[in-house]
Design a protein around this motif. Structure first.
Motif, PDB file in Angstrom:
ATOM      1  N   CYS A   1       4.710   3.691 -21.932  1.00  0.00           N
ATOM      2  CA  CYS A   1       3.558   4.544 -22.185  1.00  0.00           C
ATOM      3  C   CYS A   1       3.643   5.807 -21.344  1.00  0.00           C
ATOM      4  N   ALA A   2       2.871   6.788 -21.764  1.00  0.00           N
ATOM      5  CA  ALA A   2       2.730   8.044 -21.021  1.00  0.00           C
ATOM      6  C   ALA A   2       1.292   8.504 -21.206  1.00  0.00           C
ATOM      7  N   GLY A   3       0.622   8.801 -20.102  1.00  0.00           N
ATOM      8  CA  GLY A   3      -0.767   9.247 -20.174  1.00  0.00           C
ATOM      9  C   GLY A   3      -1.719   8.160 -19.727  1.00  0.00           C
TER      10      GLY A   3
ATOM     11  N   ASN B   1       5.827   2.916 -17.275  1.00  0.00           N
ATOM     12  CA  ASN B   1       4.892   4.033 -17.337  1.00  0.00           C
ATOM     13  C   ASN B   1       5.685   5.314 -17.047  1.00  0.00           C
ATOM     14  N   VAL B   2       5.788   6.177 -18.038  1.00  0.00           N
ATOM     15  CA  VAL B   2       6.558   7.417 -17.905  1.00  0.00           C
ATOM     16  C   VAL B   2       5.619   8.533 -17.455  1.00  0.00           C
ATOM     17  N   VAL B   3       5.878   9.075 -16.279  1.00  0.00           N
ATOM     18  CA  VAL B   3       5.055  10.152 -15.739  1.00  0.00           C
ATOM     19  C   VAL B   3       5.607  11.506 -16.165  1.00  0.00           C
ATOM     20  N   ASP B   4       6.916  11.651 -16.184  1.00  0.00           N
ATOM     21  CA  ASP B   4       7.577  12.901 -16.573  1.00  0.00           C
ATOM     22  C   ASP B   4       8.325  12.661 -17.879  1.00  0.00           C
ATOM     23  N   LEU B   5       7.781  13.166 -19.001  1.00  0.00           N
ATOM     24  CA  LEU B   5       8.404  12.930 -20.305  1.00  0.00           C
ATOM     25  C   LEU B   5       9.822  13.469 -20.404  1.00  0.00           C
ATOM     26  N   MET B   6      10.147  14.448 -19.582  1.00  0.00           N
ATOM     27  CA  MET B   6      11.501  15.015 -19.633  1.00  0.00           C
ATOM     28  C   MET B   6      12.556  14.032 -19.138  1.00  0.00           C
ATOM     29  N   THR B   7      12.138  12.972 -18.446  1.00  0.00           N
ATOM     30  CA  THR B   7      13.118  11.964 -18.037  1.00  0.00           C
ATOM     31  C   THR B   7      13.673  11.207 -19.235  1.00  0.00           C
ATOM     32  N   LEU B   8      12.990  11.272 -20.369  1.00  0.00           N
ATOM     33  CA  LEU B   8      13.471  10.593 -21.570  1.00  0.00           C
ATOM     34  C   LEU B   8      14.599  11.358 -22.256  1.00  0.00           C
ATOM     35  N   GLN B   9      14.781  12.603 -21.900  1.00  0.00           N
ATOM     36  CA  GLN B   9      15.889  13.404 -22.422  1.00  0.00           C
ATOM     37  C   GLN B   9      17.176  12.999 -21.701  1.00  0.00           C
ATOM     38  N   PRO B  10      18.319  13.145 -22.348  1.00  0.00           N
ATOM     39  CA  PRO B  10      19.580  12.915 -21.624  1.00  0.00           C
ATOM     40  C   PRO B  10      19.711  13.918 -20.473  1.00  0.00           C
ATOM     41  N   HIS B  11      20.351  13.486 -19.398  1.00  0.00           N
ATOM     42  CA  HIS B  11      20.513  14.358 -18.235  1.00  0.00           C
ATOM     43  C   HIS B  11      21.255  15.649 -18.598  1.00  0.00           C
ATOM     44  N   GLU B  12      22.105  15.583 -19.603  1.00  0.00           N
ATOM     45  CA  GLU B  12      22.847  16.775 -20.049  1.00  0.00           C
ATOM     46  C   GLU B  12      21.936  17.814 -20.698  1.00  0.00           C
TER      47      GLU B  12
ATOM     48  N   HIS C   1      15.788  16.708 -15.365  1.00  0.00           N
ATOM     49  CA  HIS C   1      15.034  15.502 -15.002  1.00  0.00           C
ATOM     50  C   HIS C   1      15.490  14.281 -15.791  1.00  0.00           C
ATOM     51  N   GLY C   2      16.349  14.494 -16.774  1.00  0.00           N
ATOM     52  CA  GLY C   2      16.754  13.417 -17.675  1.00  0.00           C
ATOM     53  C   GLY C   2      17.500  12.294 -16.982  1.00  0.00           C
ATOM     54  N   LEU C   3      17.421  11.122 -17.586  1.00  0.00           N
ATOM     55  CA  LEU C   3      18.105   9.941 -17.072  1.00  0.00           C
ATOM     56  C   LEU C   3      19.519   9.866 -17.631  1.00  0.00           C
TER      57      LEU C   3
END
Length: 73
Positions: free
Chosen positions: A3-5, A32-43, A47-49
């Motif tokens: 979730c986020a939010g 719980n995802v606080v920073d949605l940009m972590t869901l993007q690839p790091h490339e 902030h991506g994972l």
């Protein structure tokens, strides 16, 4: 479940509480995802994972239910 939010997080936690009551001992993790940009690839975003980090949180062999209210910018 993920979730986020604030409102979706409360909903996710209530759903997992319900599931744990009807299925004692079941494993129902919540991310719980606080920073949605972590869901993007790091490339694609600093902030991506990495793929390994993402897979360790969300698994590779189960569906994920993601509660989110809003739209990406």
């Amino acid at each position: 479940m993920a979730c986020a939010g604030d409102v979706p997080t409360i909903g996710d936690l209530a759903a997992v509480d319900f599931l744990r009551r009807i299925r004692p001992g079941a494993q129902d993790p919540v991310v719980n995802v606080v920073d949605l940009m972590t869901l993007q690839p790091h490339e694609e975003h600093p902030h991506g994972l990495s793929s390994g980090e993402f897979d360790s949180l969300f698994t590779t062999d189960k569906p994920i239910i993601f509660a989110y209210h809003g739209y990406p910018c």
